[in-house]
Design a protein around this motif. Structure first.
Motif, PDB file in Angstrom:
ATOM      1  N   HIS A   1     -47.363  52.299 -39.743  1.00 42.33           N
ATOM      2  CA  HIS A   1     -46.554  52.269 -40.964  1.00 42.33           C
ATOM      3  C   HIS A   1     -45.122  52.707 -40.703  1.00 42.33           C
ATOM      4  CE1 HIS A   1     -48.248  56.353 -40.892  1.00 42.33           C
ATOM      5  NE2 HIS A   1     -47.116  56.724 -41.473  1.00 42.33           N
ATOM      6  N   ILE A   2     -44.262  52.267 -41.605  1.00 45.92           N
ATOM      7  CA  ILE A   2     -42.834  52.575 -41.533  1.00 45.92           C
ATOM      8  C   ILE A   2     -42.433  53.218 -42.854  1.00 45.92           C
ATOM      9  CG2 ILE A   2     -40.532  51.509 -41.500  1.00 45.92           C
ATOM     10  CD1 ILE A   2     -41.655  49.363 -39.764  1.00 45.92           C
ATOM     11  N   VAL A   3     -41.512  54.160 -42.770  1.00 47.24           N
ATOM     12  CA  VAL A   3     -40.995  54.787 -43.988  1.00 47.24           C
ATOM     13  C   VAL A   3     -39.538  54.348 -44.167  1.00 47.24           C
ATOM     14  CG1 VAL A   3     -40.438  56.979 -45.086  1.00 47.24           C
ATOM     15  CG2 VAL A   3     -42.521  56.771 -43.735  1.00 47.24           C
ATOM     16  N   CYS A   4     -39.206  53.881 -45.360  1.00 47.83           N
ATOM     17  CA  CYS A   4     -37.817  53.484 -45.636  1.00 47.83           C
ATOM     18  C   CYS A   4     -37.233  54.417 -46.695  1.00 47.83           C
ATOM     19  CB  CYS A   4     -37.762  52.067 -46.193  1.00 47.83           C
ATOM     20  SG  CYS A   4     -38.444  50.845 -45.108  1.00 47.83           S
ATOM     21  N   GLY A   5     -35.951  54.673 -46.595  1.00 43.37           N
ATOM     22  CA  GLY A   5     -35.300  55.545 -47.577  1.00 43.37           C
ATOM     23  C   GLY A   5     -33.793  55.376 -47.542  1.00 43.37           C
ATOM     24  N   GLY A   6     -33.124  56.155 -48.367  1.00 42.27           N
ATOM     25  CA  GLY A   6     -31.673  56.043 -48.497  1.00 42.27           C
ATOM     26  C   GLY A   6     -30.858  56.589 -47.330  1.00 42.27           C
ATOM     27  N   PRO A   7     -31.121  57.845 -46.896  1.00 42.70           N
ATOM     28  CA  PRO A   7     -30.295  58.409 -45.810  1.00 42.70           C
ATOM     29  C   PRO A   7     -30.346  57.546 -44.550  1.00 42.70           C
ATOM     30  CG  PRO A   7     -31.673  60.101 -46.794  1.00 42.70           C
ATOM     31  CD  PRO A   7     -32.109  58.801 -47.389  1.00 42.70           C
ATOM     32  N   ARG A   8     -29.216  57.463 -43.848  1.00 46.37           N
ATOM     33  CA  ARG A   8     -29.149  56.560 -42.684  1.00 46.37           C
ATOM     34  C   ARG A   8     -30.135  56.948 -41.592  1.00 46.37           C
ATOM     35  NH1 ARG A   8     -25.257  52.919 -43.082  1.00 46.37           N
ATOM     36  NH2 ARG A   8     -23.702  53.363 -44.661  1.00 46.37           N
ATOM     37  N   ALA A   9     -30.336  58.236 -41.380  1.00 44.01           N
ATOM     38  CA  ALA A   9     -31.264  58.660 -40.330  1.00 44.01           C
ATOM     39  C   ALA A   9     -31.937  59.957 -40.732  1.00 44.01           C
ATOM     40  CB  ALA A   9     -30.504  58.848 -39.028  1.00 44.01           C
ATOM     41  N   LEU A  10     -33.185  60.123 -40.299  1.00 40.99           N
ATOM     42  CA  LEU A  10     -33.898  61.383 -40.482  1.00 40.99           C
ATOM     43  C   LEU A  10     -34.400  61.806 -39.105  1.00 40.99           C
ATOM     44  CD1 LEU A  10     -36.078  60.830 -43.695  1.00 40.99           C
ATOM     45  CD2 LEU A  10     -33.923  62.032 -43.510  1.00 40.99           C
ATOM     46  N   ASP A  11     -33.939  62.950 -38.648  1.00 41.07           N
ATOM     47  CA  ASP A  11     -34.266  63.366 -37.279  1.00 41.07           C
ATOM     48  C   ASP A  11     -35.748  63.610 -37.072  1.00 41.07           C
ATOM     49  OD1 ASP A  11     -31.622  63.210 -36.813  1.00 41.07           O
ATOM     50  OD2 ASP A  11     -31.219  65.343 -37.178  1.00 41.07           O
ATOM     51  N   THR A  12     -36.405  64.122 -38.116  1.00 43.32           N
ATOM     52  CA  THR A  12     -37.800  64.531 -37.920  1.00 43.32           C
ATOM     53  C   THR A  12     -38.813  63.412 -38.165  1.00 43.32           C
ATOM     54  OG1 THR A  12     -37.739  65.322 -40.189  1.00 43.32           O
ATOM     55  CG2 THR A  12     -37.409  66.967 -38.456  1.00 43.32           C
TER      56      THR A  12
END
Lengths: 189, 299
Positions: B155-166
């Motif tokens: 699975h993939i998670v999509c969201g607003g912020p350009r990158a999430l380090d964790t």
């Protein structure tokens, strides 16, 4: 031009909410009705505070602004220029001066006998409330869906709303007063 | 899996050629004077078909998700998430052959009240892969990602912020949209989702290839359609391919016996697959067992 300011979140988050707000308001034709929309997020709580101030031309509509008034032998001749408000004009005049004093001559022409001196300043339609309703509806598009605990503070030319998914807290009241001072200069008591 | 895109005129030559080469036609979608033919064929036979496609002024493209059913999971089915960006993602993946289902969570919104129920988890797990579309705020996404960690399918998670380090399987710049994702930047984001999905499913494909089922899911689909005389409409595919089986879109109680009895080679489908009731619209899930458990096959 409408000003949308978003603060409280990270740059990415603020930019995205700002774009969403501007596009939503524009799509709903509300861009020209608002002077300022200030969205402040406190995602730690979590809560959203939104303050909206309408433009000066968003105000209750008087008869004088919707029709041309002229004295005639049959009384005051009212020529309705904004047909959208025709039924409101007709019913408001019947209420104010009596049914027997209002006659319809042509489709958009009314005659009022025994007219009061302040006839042209009679409020026909509260346009502010229409704009208020539409902006509140647009806000439910803009704010995250989970923030369903909502508290309003209304002013004549705008409002402040707190949207959250937790029970109301004193922080909310303080923040609302702070925003009110920032936008209107003083808190409405 | 490939798709032929061309005119109706002389498309029957293409169909004959696919059959001659031992390929399997999955779906035919005529659209006025155009037609899309989705088919499965070994890669080494493709050059012959490409020549014919060129001759009849058509094109053949590889569709990397042609044998996958993908869940696009939205926090809810409200106007906050649909049609943009959730439907945009689903539509983009369908261009590459995927069968997509949009799953709207019952309590997928809010930071403190978010949850994925057991039934929702089971529904998502029936798919080959899942894409979660979350909101615009980093701290909310991080809360919600905790719930998705127990989802076993890629699975993939999509969201607003350009990158999430964790979060490793994260694609940014999606979040909340008020208009269709068609700008250059948005298309690049959708391409990134496609690329990451291919990476995520690659290991699953390799795992299946190490101990494959005795018959390819495409062959099983063909046999089910032939023997049960199941035909869909232009918009509906009654037997949907999975990486390790198929979904038969028929009521379980009325059809599970017939599906079990489908003859494949010298055995029946019930002997080489686990057939169960789906949590989605009472359909039938056929999960093919690997060769190590069934003793091999011929296709």
């Amino acid at each position: 031009m409408m000003e949308v300011e978003v603060r409280g979140g990270k740059d990415d988050e603020n930019t995205q909410i700002k774009k969403l707000a501007e596009e939503t308001l524009k799509n709903l034709g509300l861009g020209k009705k608002l002077k300022i929309m200030l969205i402040e997020s406190d995602i730690g709580l979590p809560a959203f505070y939104v303050a909206c101030k309408f433009k000066k031309d968003v105000q209750p509509l008087s008869l004088g602004s919707l029709a041309t008034l002229r004295e005639s032998s049959k009384g005051v001749r009212i020529s309705v220029t904004h047909e959208r408000y025709y039924d409101q004009i007709y019913s408001t005049l019947q209420e104010r001066v009596g049914k027997e004093n209002v006659t319809q001559d042509e489709r958009n022409i009314l005659f009022v006998s025994n007219a009061p001196p302040d006839l042209d300043s009679i409020t026909i339609y509260d346009y502010t409330e229409e704009v208020r309703d539409n902006i509140i509806d647009a806000l439910w598009h803009i704010l995250p869906e989970g923030f369903r605990v909502r508290r309003f503070k209304h002013r004549e030319d705008g409002f402040i709303v707190v949207a959250t998914d937790i029970p109301p807290m004193t922080e909310f009241t303080n923040k609302v007063d702070e925003l009110e001072k920032e936008i209107w200069g003083e808190a409405d008591v | 899996m490939y798709v032929f895109k061309g005119g109706i005129y002389r498309h029957d030559e293409m169909l004959d050629k696919i059959h001659d080469l031992g390929g399997i036609v999955m779906q035919k979608t005529p659209m006025q004077t155009e037609i899309d033919i989705v088919f499965a064929l070994p890669g080494y036979d493709l050059s012959t078909l490409t020549e014919l496609a060129h001759k009849i002024k058509g094109e053949i493209h590889e569709i990397p998700f042609g044998d996958m059913e993908i869940a696009v999971v939205a926090p809810s089915l409200s106007r906050h998430h649909l049609p943009h960006p959730v439907c945009d993602i689903a539509e983009f993946l369908r261009r590459y052959g995927a069968t997509t289902n949009i799953v709207g969570l019952a309590r997928g919104y809010g930071k403190t009240i978010f949850q994925i129920s057991d039934k929702e988890r089971r529904m998502i797990a029936e798919h080959d892969a899942a894409i979660f579309s979350f909101g615009a705020f980093e701290s909310c996404i991080l809360e919600k990602v905790k719930e998705t960690s127990s989802i076993k399918v890629p699975h993939i998670v999509c969201g607003g912020p350009r990158a999430l380090d964790t979060v490793e399987n994260y694609v940014g710049n999606v979040g909340r949209k008020s208009a269709r994702m068609r700008s250059v930047e948005d298309i690049a984001t959708l391409e990134e989702i496609k690329r990451m999905l291919m990476d995520e499913t690659e290991s699953l494909r390799e795992e299946i290839q190490k101990d494959p089922p005795p018959y390819a899911p495409a062959y099983v689909k063909k046999k089910i359609e032939e023997q049960l005389d199941i035909r869909g409409t232009l918009g509906d595919n009654p037997v949907v391919l999975h990486l390790d089986g198929v979904r038969v879109k028929k009521p379980y109680d009325s059809f599970n016996g017939q599906v079990r009895g489908v003859k494949i080679g010298d055995t029946t489908l019930g002997d080489i697959a686990v057939i169960s009731r789906s949590d989605m619209n009472d359909t039938i899930i056929v999960k093919l067992l690997p060769e190590s458990q069934t003793g091999g096959g011929t296709q």
